[in-house]
Design a protein around this motif. Sequence first.
Motif, PDB file in Angstrom:
ATOM      1  N   THR A 104       0.845  -1.191   0.000  1.00 21.36           N
ATOM      2  CA  THR A 104       0.000   0.000   0.000  1.00 21.36           C
ATOM      3  C   THR A 104       0.880   1.239   0.000  1.00 21.36           C
ATOM      4  O   THR A 104       1.925   1.267   0.653  1.00 21.36           O
ATOM      5  N   GLU A 106       0.580   5.176   1.130  1.00 20.85           N
ATOM      6  CA  GLU A 106      -0.263   6.058   1.937  1.00 20.85           C
ATOM      7  C   GLU A 106       0.354   7.446   2.008  1.00 20.85           C
ATOM      8  O   GLU A 106       1.579   7.602   1.906  1.00 20.85           O
ATOM      9  N   ARG A 111      -3.957   8.187   4.658  1.00 19.42           N
ATOM     10  CA  ARG A 111      -4.948   7.847   3.643  1.00 19.42           C
ATOM     11  C   ARG A 111      -4.302   7.006   2.545  1.00 19.42           C
ATOM     12  O   ARG A 111      -3.193   7.298   2.103  1.00 19.42           O
ATOM     13  N   SER A 112      -5.007   5.989   2.106  1.00 24.89           N
ATOM     14  CA  SER A 112      -4.466   5.082   1.096  1.00 24.89           C
ATOM     15  C   SER A 112      -4.545   5.717  -0.289  1.00 24.89           C
ATOM     16  O   SER A 112      -5.610   6.153  -0.735  1.00 24.89           O
ATOM     17  N   CYS A 113      -3.406   5.763  -0.961  1.00 26.03           N
ATOM     18  CA  CYS A 113      -3.364   6.232  -2.347  1.00 26.03           C
ATOM     19  C   CYS A 113      -3.647   5.093  -3.309  1.00 26.03           C
ATOM     20  O   CYS A 113      -4.284   5.278  -4.343  1.00 26.03           O
ATOM     21  N   ASP A 114      -3.156   3.911  -2.982  1.00 25.75           N
ATOM     22  CA  ASP A 114      -3.317   2.752  -3.854  1.00 25.75           C
ATOM     23  C   ASP A 114      -2.823   1.528  -3.107  1.00 25.75           C
ATOM     24  O   ASP A 114      -2.026   1.629  -2.169  1.00 25.75           O
ATOM     25  N   GLY A 115      -3.287   0.360  -3.521  1.00 28.16           N
ATOM     26  CA  GLY A 115      -2.841  -0.876  -2.894  1.00 28.16           C
ATOM     27  C   GLY A 115      -3.060  -2.070  -3.791  1.00 28.16           C
ATOM     28  O   GLY A 115      -3.847  -2.038  -4.743  1.00 28.16           O
ATOM     29  N   ALA A 133       2.042  -0.918  -5.905  1.00 28.05           N
ATOM     30  CA  ALA A 133       1.149   0.178  -5.554  1.00 28.05           C
ATOM     31  C   ALA A 133       1.778   1.461  -6.078  1.00 28.05           C
ATOM     32  O   ALA A 133       2.982   1.525  -6.328  1.00 28.05           O
ATOM     33  N   ARG A 135       1.633   6.017  -6.358  1.00 25.89           N
ATOM     34  CA  ARG A 135       1.120   7.369  -6.102  1.00 25.89           C
ATOM     35  C   ARG A 135       1.048   7.992  -7.489  1.00 25.89           C
ATOM     36  O   ARG A 135       2.072   8.296  -8.102  1.00 25.89           O
ATOM     37  N   CYS A 144      -3.695  12.438  -2.853  1.00 24.99           N
ATOM     38  CA  CYS A 144      -2.272  12.099  -2.955  1.00 24.99           C
ATOM     39  C   CYS A 144      -1.560  12.847  -4.085  1.00 24.99           C
ATOM     40  O   CYS A 144      -0.601  12.329  -4.675  1.00 24.99           O
ATOM     41  N   TYR A 150       5.466  10.291   1.547  1.00 25.35           N
ATOM     42  CA  TYR A 150       4.506   9.192   1.421  1.00 25.35           C
ATOM     43  C   TYR A 150       5.161   7.933   1.986  1.00 25.35           C
ATOM     44  O   TYR A 150       6.382   7.856   2.132  1.00 25.35           O
ATOM     45  N   THR A 153       3.764   0.627   2.694  1.00 25.65           N
ATOM     46  CA  THR A 153       3.611  -0.403   3.713  1.00 25.65           C
ATOM     47  C   THR A 153       3.582  -1.768   3.044  1.00 25.65           C
ATOM     48  O   THR A 153       2.967  -1.941   1.987  1.00 25.65           O
TER      49      THR A 153
END
Length: 424
Positions: A104, A106, A111-115, A133, A135, A144, A150, A153
Amino acid sequence: MARPVLAAVLGLGITLTGQHARAAGQDTVPTYTFTEDARRIEGAGSTADAVELEPGRTYRSTLPPDAKVFFRLELDDTETAYASATAVPPPGTGVAVADGVKVTVEDADGRSCDGDTAIFGAPGSPHPVAAWAMREISPRRSLCAEAGTYYVTVERASPDARGASPDPWELELHTVSEPGTKTPDGTAAPGAWDSATPAPVQGTAQRRSGGAGFAQAARLGEGVWRDDVRPGQTLFYQVPVDWGRQLHATAELGSSGTDASRYVASALTLDVYNPVRGHVEDLSVGYNGGQKSKGLKPLPPVAYENRYASGQQVSAVRFAGAYYLVAHLSPEVAEDYGDGPVPLTLRVRLGGAGRNGPDYAGGTVPADVFTVDGGATSGETGGAGDETLYRVLAAGGIGTGSALVVGLGVWTVVARRRGAALPE
C-alpha cells in the motif's frame, strides 16, 4: 548479463556464467536470485523510522510474519511513483493458498493512495510473488497529489490463514518514477481493441534457460521457446513490448513418459508482470503426465491511455518496456512424476503495430525502464552483451582464436567482479 555463448558454440563443455547455475547432478531447486546491487535495508515498525526508497533503486529487506513494515517516499507534485515488493518465502516452507504479500502507498495522513495484493493461489507452494502500488498524478485523482512524504507499507496478505508460514520472508523492493506529459492528456481509456485470441506461434522451439529472478529474466522475442522446469522451481523471462504492440503467450507442459493417473490441478502457473513488476494477468495449467497447453487471455496493445481503464488487466498495460513471464511448477508434480524436470514450451507472439509513446515532460527513473532497445530478441542465443562483444571484436579485426581468448578474459573479469559485489 553475459552468457556462455562461446563455450556452447565451440563445444568446450564448460560453463562461464549464466542466468542460474544448473550444475550436473544438482538436486536442489535454484532459489530466487536478487538484484546484484540491491541495497540491504530494514523495514521500520513505525512511519517515524521509515527508510527512504529512492526512485530507480532496488532494495532487499525482510518481511516478518505478523507485522507491517514501513518505507518512505519523498515525492514532488509532478511525478507518478511506483513501488513493488517481491516476497520470497524460504524454500520448503509451508504457505497458505490465501497468503501472499500486500503493498500500500499512503500519504502523511494515513490515507491510502493505492494498494495491491498478490497471493500464492491454488498451487499452495512457496514461490516468489510480487505486488505493486502507486502514487499517481492524474486529472482523475485529487487524493495524494501534493508534494511531500509518502509511505510504502508491506505486509502479509493473510498471516493467520491455515497453513501460513510462521517464518520471515525475504523481500525485494523496486521503485520507478514516471514524469507527467508535456501536453495535457485526456482521461479516456482507449476504445475497442482486438481481443481475439490468435493462433499460437508455430515452428521449431529454440532453447532458452529462464532466470531465477526479475533481474536475471531471460530475454525472449516472438517465437517458440523451450526450457525445462523442475517441481518447486520458478523461472523468469522478459519480453520487450513496444508502444502499440500486443503480447500473446501460450504455455505448454510436455508429456513425461511416466505412467501416472493422478491429475495435478494448477500444476503450472504463468504470471505476467509489467515493467514496474505490477501484475497483469495469469493462467494455470493442470497436468496428468500428458502434454497440456493454455494461452493467456488477450491483453490490449500497450498504450499510455490504458491507465484510465477500469480493469487492472488493461490499466496495467500502460507503458512499453520489459514484460515478465514468470512460470512456477508446483512441488506436487514430484509426488507422481518424480522430481526431474518437466518440458516447458512458451509460444510468444507480438501483435499490433508500433506507435509513438507519450511526450514525457522529463526523464523516467531508471532512464530506460519504458523503452525497448535493439538487443537480442528472437532467434539469438546470446544477450545484448554477447552481441556487443562480438561487434567490438569484429570491428577490431580480431580472429576467432583471439576472440575466444579475449572473450574468456572478459567473462572471467565480469564473473570475479560479480563475486566480489555484495549488497549493502
